[in-house]
Design an enzyme around this catalytic site. Structure first.
Site, short mmCIF file in Angstrom:
data_model
loop_
_atom_site.label_atom_id
_atom_site.label_comp_id
_atom_site.label_asym_id
_atom_site.label_seq_id
_atom_site.Cartn_x
_atom_site.Cartn_y
_atom_site.Cartn_z
N ASN A 114 0.87 -1.17 0.00
CA ASN A 114 0.00 0.00 0.00
C ASN A 114 0.92 1.23 0.00
O ASN A 114 1.43 1.63 1.04
CB ASN A 114 -0.89 -0.03 1.25
CG ASN A 114 -1.82 1.16 1.33
OD1 ASN A 114 -1.91 1.95 0.39
ND2 ASN A 114 -2.50 1.31 2.45
N TRP A 115 1.14 1.76 -1.19
CA TRP A 115 2.07 2.89 -1.30
C TRP A 115 1.49 4.18 -0.72
O TRP A 115 2.21 5.15 -0.53
CB TRP A 115 2.45 3.11 -2.78
CG TRP A 115 3.27 2.02 -3.38
CD1 TRP A 115 3.81 0.94 -2.73
CD2 TRP A 115 3.67 1.89 -4.76
NE1 TRP A 115 4.51 0.15 -3.63
CE2 TRP A 115 4.44 0.72 -4.87
CE3 TRP A 115 3.44 2.67 -5.91
CZ2 TRP A 115 4.98 0.29 -6.10
CZ3 TRP A 115 3.97 2.24 -7.12
CH2 TRP A 115 4.73 1.06 -7.21
N LYS A 116 0.18 4.20 -0.51
CA LYS A 116 -0.50 5.40 0.01
C LYS A 116 -0.19 6.61 -0.86
O LYS A 116 0.02 6.46 -2.07
CB LYS A 116 -0.12 5.63 1.49
CG LYS A 116 -0.34 4.38 2.34
CD LYS A 116 -0.24 4.63 3.81
CE LYS A 116 -0.46 3.32 4.56
NZ LYS A 116 -0.45 3.48 6.00
N SER A 143 2.81 -2.06 10.48
CA SER A 143 4.25 -2.16 10.72
C SER A 143 4.84 -3.52 10.37
O SER A 143 5.74 -4.01 11.07
CB SER A 143 4.58 -1.75 12.16
OG SER A 143 4.16 -0.41 12.39
N GLY A 195 1.91 2.36 10.85
CA GLY A 195 2.88 3.45 10.71
C GLY A 195 3.50 3.87 12.03
O GLY A 195 4.15 4.91 12.11
N HIS A 237 -9.68 1.26 4.16
CA HIS A 237 -8.47 1.44 4.96
C HIS A 237 -8.78 2.39 6.12
O HIS A 237 -9.58 3.32 5.97
CB HIS A 237 -7.34 2.00 4.09
CG HIS A 237 -6.02 1.97 4.79
ND1 HIS A 237 -5.67 2.95 5.68
CD2 HIS A 237 -5.01 1.08 4.77
CE1 HIS A 237 -4.47 2.64 6.19
NE2 HIS A 237 -4.06 1.52 5.64
N GLU A 278 -6.09 -4.71 10.28
CA GLU A 278 -5.05 -3.73 10.59
C GLU A 278 -5.40 -2.98 11.87
O GLU A 278 -6.21 -2.04 11.85
CB GLU A 278 -4.93 -2.72 9.45
CG GLU A 278 -4.62 -3.33 8.10
CD GLU A 278 -3.99 -2.32 7.15
OE1 GLU A 278 -2.86 -2.56 6.72
OE2 GLU A 278 -4.61 -1.28 6.88
N GLY A 295 2.49 -1.03 4.38
CA GLY A 295 2.63 0.38 4.01
C GLY A 295 4.09 0.76 3.86
O GLY A 295 4.73 0.51 2.84
N GLY A 296 4.66 1.37 4.91
CA GLY A 296 6.02 1.90 4.88
C GLY A 296 7.06 0.98 4.24
O GLY A 296 7.82 1.40 3.37
N GLU A 356 -7.30 4.81 7.25
CA GLU A 356 -7.09 6.24 6.94
C GLU A 356 -8.30 6.80 6.19
O GLU A 356 -8.66 7.96 6.36
CB GLU A 356 -5.79 6.40 6.15
CG GLU A 356 -4.58 6.17 7.06
CD GLU A 356 -3.36 5.59 6.37
OE1 GLU A 356 -3.28 5.63 5.13
OE2 GLU A 356 -2.47 5.09 7.09
P1 PGA Z 1 2.39 0.37 7.76
O1 PGA Z 1 0.97 0.59 7.05
O2 PGA Z 1 2.94 -0.93 7.21
O3 PGA Z 1 3.21 1.54 7.36
O4 PGA Z 1 2.14 0.28 9.22
C1 PGA Z 1 0.10 -0.48 6.82
C2 PGA Z 1 -1.15 0.03 6.17
O5 PGA Z 1 -1.61 1.11 6.56
O6 PGA Z 1 -1.72 -0.61 5.26
#
Ligand code: PGA
Length: 254
Positions: free
Chosen positions: A9-11, A215, A175, A97, A169, A236-237, A99
């Site tokens: 997930n590059w966001k 994470s 994050g 998600h 999640e 994500g990250g 977010e």
């Molecule tokens: P993260 O994000 O790996 O940076 O914690 C995961 C996500 O939000 O899908």
């Protein structure tokens, strides 16, 4: 056997140049995915076609949007429909998600419509659920996640949910560098499968891939993915660094 999936997930990150180099690096290493393994790249809208074209000829890597409209088409300025996504070769969409839920006020009712739009267009939703820290601290995280599943997915039938993808999640782990322990992840994943099994039966529940997100890194993927009900991760990250994400892919169950 259900799929084991590493989903990136590059966001809202990367320029097109950075996205292209990341993809180049990711696909440059020869990798033999087993029939039950899949990689999904959750790419920002403007880069979907470019990245999709780069993936032609690589097996087992799919392209996902990070969101879609709940409307079919029409006067909805700025929105992107599932038909548009389908027409450019997108196969998956990340839905709900945390977010999107938190910053864009997406609730379970809206998300259930987005899921419908995906299924009607032949796209695979990656349906996200997970509790905030306050809910976990109050000990009500199972009920919270169950409600997200009920309100987001329970209008679907067993056929629609066969081979479905759910991402758990916990918001407090996204994050933050704070990963759920493999025990915490396994317990919630087993619970999610139980909720789906109670409603749809064990054959459907066993076919659903339940990914863990929050994470996930190269250094913890092996431990998390070795859990019985953890079928890969939504990352994500660490998905922004080719070597990290490659190592995460390499840790999927074979
Ligand atoms: P993260 O994000 O790996 O940076 O914690 C995961 C996500 O939000 O899908």
């Amino acid at each position: 056997m259900r799929k084991q999936i590493a989903a990136a997930n590059w966001k809202m990150n990367l320029t097109i140049q950075e996205a292209v180099s990341l993809t180049e690096e990711l696909i440059s290493k020869p990798r033999k995915l087993s029939v039950r393994q899949e990689v999904v790249l959750g790419v920002p809208f403007p880069y979907l076609t470019t990245i999709k074209n780069m993936l032609s000829g690589t097996e087992g890597i799919f392209i996902s949007a990070q969101n879609c409209s709940d409307r079919k088409n029409g006067a909805y300025t700025g929105e992107v429909s599932t038909e548009m996504l389908q027409s450019i070769g997108v196969t998956h969409v990340i839905i709900g998600h945390s977010e999107r839920r938190e910053y864009f006020q997406e609730n379970n009712a809206l998300l259930s419509e987005k899921v419908n739009r995906c299924l009607q267009t032949g796209l695979k939703p990656i349906f996200c659920c997970g509790e905030p820290l306050a809910v976990r601290d109050s000990g009500t995280e199972y009920k919270y996640v169950e409600t997200q599943l009920e309100e987001g997915l329970f209008h679907l039938d067993a056929i629609q949910l066969t081979g479905f993808i759910i991402a758990y999640e916990p918001i407090w782990a996204i994050g933050t560098g704070k990963t759920a322990t493999s025990d915490q992840a396994q317990q919630m994943h087993a619970f999610i499968r139980k909720v789906m099994s109670t409603k749809y039966g064990s054959i459907v529940a066993e076919s659903i891939s339940v990914l863990y997100g929050g994470s996930v890194k190269a250094s913890n993927a092996a431990e998390l993915f070795s859990q019985l009900d953890v079928d890969g991760g939504l990352v994500g990250g660490a998905s922004l660094v080719a070597s990290e994400f490659s190592a995460i892919i390499d840790n999927l169950k074979k």
